[in-house]
Every structure is written in C-alpha cells, then in structure tokens.
Design a protein around this motif. Structure first.
Motif, PDB file in Angstrom:
ATOM      1  N   LEU A  98       0.820  -1.200   0.000  1.00  0.00           N
ATOM      2  CA  LEU A  98       0.000   0.000   0.000  1.00  0.00           C
ATOM      3  C   LEU A  98       0.863   1.262   0.000  1.00  0.00           C
ATOM      4  O   LEU A  98       0.513   2.259  -0.649  1.00  0.00           O
ATOM      5  CB  LEU A  98      -0.935   0.000   1.203  1.00  0.00           C
ATOM      6  CG  LEU A  98      -2.065  -1.027   1.153  1.00  0.00           C
ATOM      7  CD1 LEU A  98      -2.938  -0.917   2.389  1.00  0.00           C
ATOM      8  CD2 LEU A  98      -2.909  -0.845  -0.098  1.00  0.00           C
ATOM      9  N   ALA A 101       1.795   1.646  -3.515  1.00  0.00           N
ATOM     10  CA  ALA A 101       0.653   1.892  -4.405  1.00  0.00           C
ATOM     11  C   ALA A 101       0.230   3.354  -4.383  1.00  0.00           C
ATOM     12  O   ALA A 101      -0.113   3.919  -5.419  1.00  0.00           O
ATOM     13  CB  ALA A 101      -0.514   0.993  -4.011  1.00  0.00           C
ATOM     14  N   VAL A 102       0.255   3.978  -3.193  1.00  0.00           N
ATOM     15  CA  VAL A 102      -0.223   5.363  -3.111  1.00  0.00           C
ATOM     16  C   VAL A 102       0.731   6.334  -3.794  1.00  0.00           C
ATOM     17  O   VAL A 102       0.356   7.476  -4.092  1.00  0.00           O
ATOM     18  CB  VAL A 102      -0.433   5.796  -1.638  1.00  0.00           C
ATOM     19  CG1 VAL A 102      -1.504   4.949  -0.983  1.00  0.00           C
ATOM     20  CG2 VAL A 102       0.871   5.729  -0.855  1.00  0.00           C
ATOM     21  N   VAL A 109      -5.683   2.313  -5.725  1.00  0.00           N
ATOM     22  CA  VAL A 109      -5.388   1.899  -4.349  1.00  0.00           C
ATOM     23  C   VAL A 109      -6.643   1.390  -3.649  1.00  0.00           C
ATOM     24  O   VAL A 109      -6.584   0.432  -2.871  1.00  0.00           O
ATOM     25  CB  VAL A 109      -4.765   3.068  -3.559  1.00  0.00           C
ATOM     26  CG1 VAL A 109      -4.310   2.595  -2.183  1.00  0.00           C
ATOM     27  CG2 VAL A 109      -3.578   3.651  -4.316  1.00  0.00           C
TER      28      VAL A 109
END
Length: 205
Positions: A98, A101-102, A109
């Motif tokens: 995560l 991903a951001v 996301v």
C-alpha cells in the motif's frame, strides 16, 4: 519467528533427531510456519556450534539425536523471560504494497484495499472454523492448547488487519477530499459577446 529457540524448547523435553523436531514443531503450531528438514539440520548445526546443543548418539536406523546443553537451557530461559522486541518490526508485505501503491500513478489503491479486505475476511472465517474444530477436539493436552493459542493469534492479527484496512479506506477518502480542495480552480469562462440589438424603431429619426 525464532526457529532456533523453538527447537531448543523441544529439545528441553528430551533428545530428538531432525525429522522428529520438524514434525513436533509443525504439530505445535498447526503447520502455520512449515519447516523443511534441511532448515532444521542447518539450525541444529548452528546450535551445536554455539554450544547450545550436543550430539546424543544414534538409533538403530542411523538417526542422529541431539540434546540441549546446560548453556542451551540458560539461553532458552532467557528467551522465555525476555519480551519480544518491537524496535525492529518484521516487514509486512501488505503495508509495503500500500505504501508503494499510493505513490505510483495509475494504481487503483481503493481496489487494492477492497481486494485485500475480501481475502482477509475469508481468512478470518477459515481461522474461526479451525478454532471451532480445535475446541471440539481439545483433549486437554499441551499440544492442543498450543494450537489454540496460535489460531487465536492469527484471528486477532487478521481482525486487526481488517480494521487497519478500514482505516486506510477512510484515510484515502480524506486525502482525496483535501487534494480536491487544494486544486487550483479554473477561471470562469467569459460569457459570449452579446449581439447588438437592432432597434425596432430603425425608422425613427
């Protein structure tokens, strides 16, 4: 996970050979953290090198037994008496995913969070069913209790992961709102020029 100390704990109950250690380790933990025999013997070699275990003869089939030494028992008691430190938390693949991903454009996301939540909910249901079976089959032995404790740790850990994913979803929504509020507003388009209205009294003087 300390395989080293787990093997010491098993050897504290009496001499064992590698395959026995592997089988008992997996039985105590419900095969949650499977070991291979090579890993067991590699760890035994290091324990022997450090003076924590010693060779204890062979059986008729040629299995090499190992026994814990006095120094090994001291090390085992030290392990039991010392809290597991949180200064160097283990790498968490989901948190890393995560975090990456951001920061990468084009990654949905929210979809990553939703997909993980579905998977975690399924895992929680599976662990809960296993706990029910373990409770029904509990004979009062130490092995049954060990498996129940591991299962409950997995349940609590998964519940915490689901709560964290819910929090991530809220955090993503808040971030999107702040980003939208901070975005520069487009200047209002100028109205089209009005056409001159022809006088209906063109003939007036």
């Amino acid at each position: 996970m300390s395989i080293r100390h787990g093997l010491l704990a098993l050897l504290d109950q009496g001499p064992r050979y590698g395959y026995q250690l592997r089988t008992e380790f997996e039985a105590r933990t419900g095969a949650t953290w499977p070991l291979n025999v090579g890993q067991v013997y590699t760890t035994l070699g290091r324990l022997e090198r450090d003076g924590l275990v010693e060779a204890a003869g062979e059986d008729d089939e040629g299995h090499q037994f190992y026994a814990v030494t006095d120094e090994g028992r001291v090390e085992l008691r030290r392990w039991f008496d010392t809290p597991v430190p949180r200064t160097n938390p283990p790498r968490d693949e989901l948190a890393i995913k995560l975090a990456m991903a951001v920061a990468i454009p084009g990654v949905d996301v929210a979809a990553v969070v939703h997909g993980q939540r579905r998977h975690s909910m399924q895992a929680l249901q599976d662990y809960t069913r296993l706990k029910g079976r373990a409770l029904a089959a509990d004979t009062g032995s130490g092995g049954d209790l060990a498996w129940l404790l591991v299962l409950e740790q997995l349940i609590f850990q998964t519940e915490a992961e689901i709560r964290w994913l819910d929090h991530c979803e809220s955090r993503l929504a808040q971030h999107a709102e702040r980003a939208a509020a901070a975005a520069p507003t487009e200047p209002a388009a100028a109205p089209p020029a009005r056409r001159a209205v022809k006088s209906r009294d063109r003939g007036r003087t």
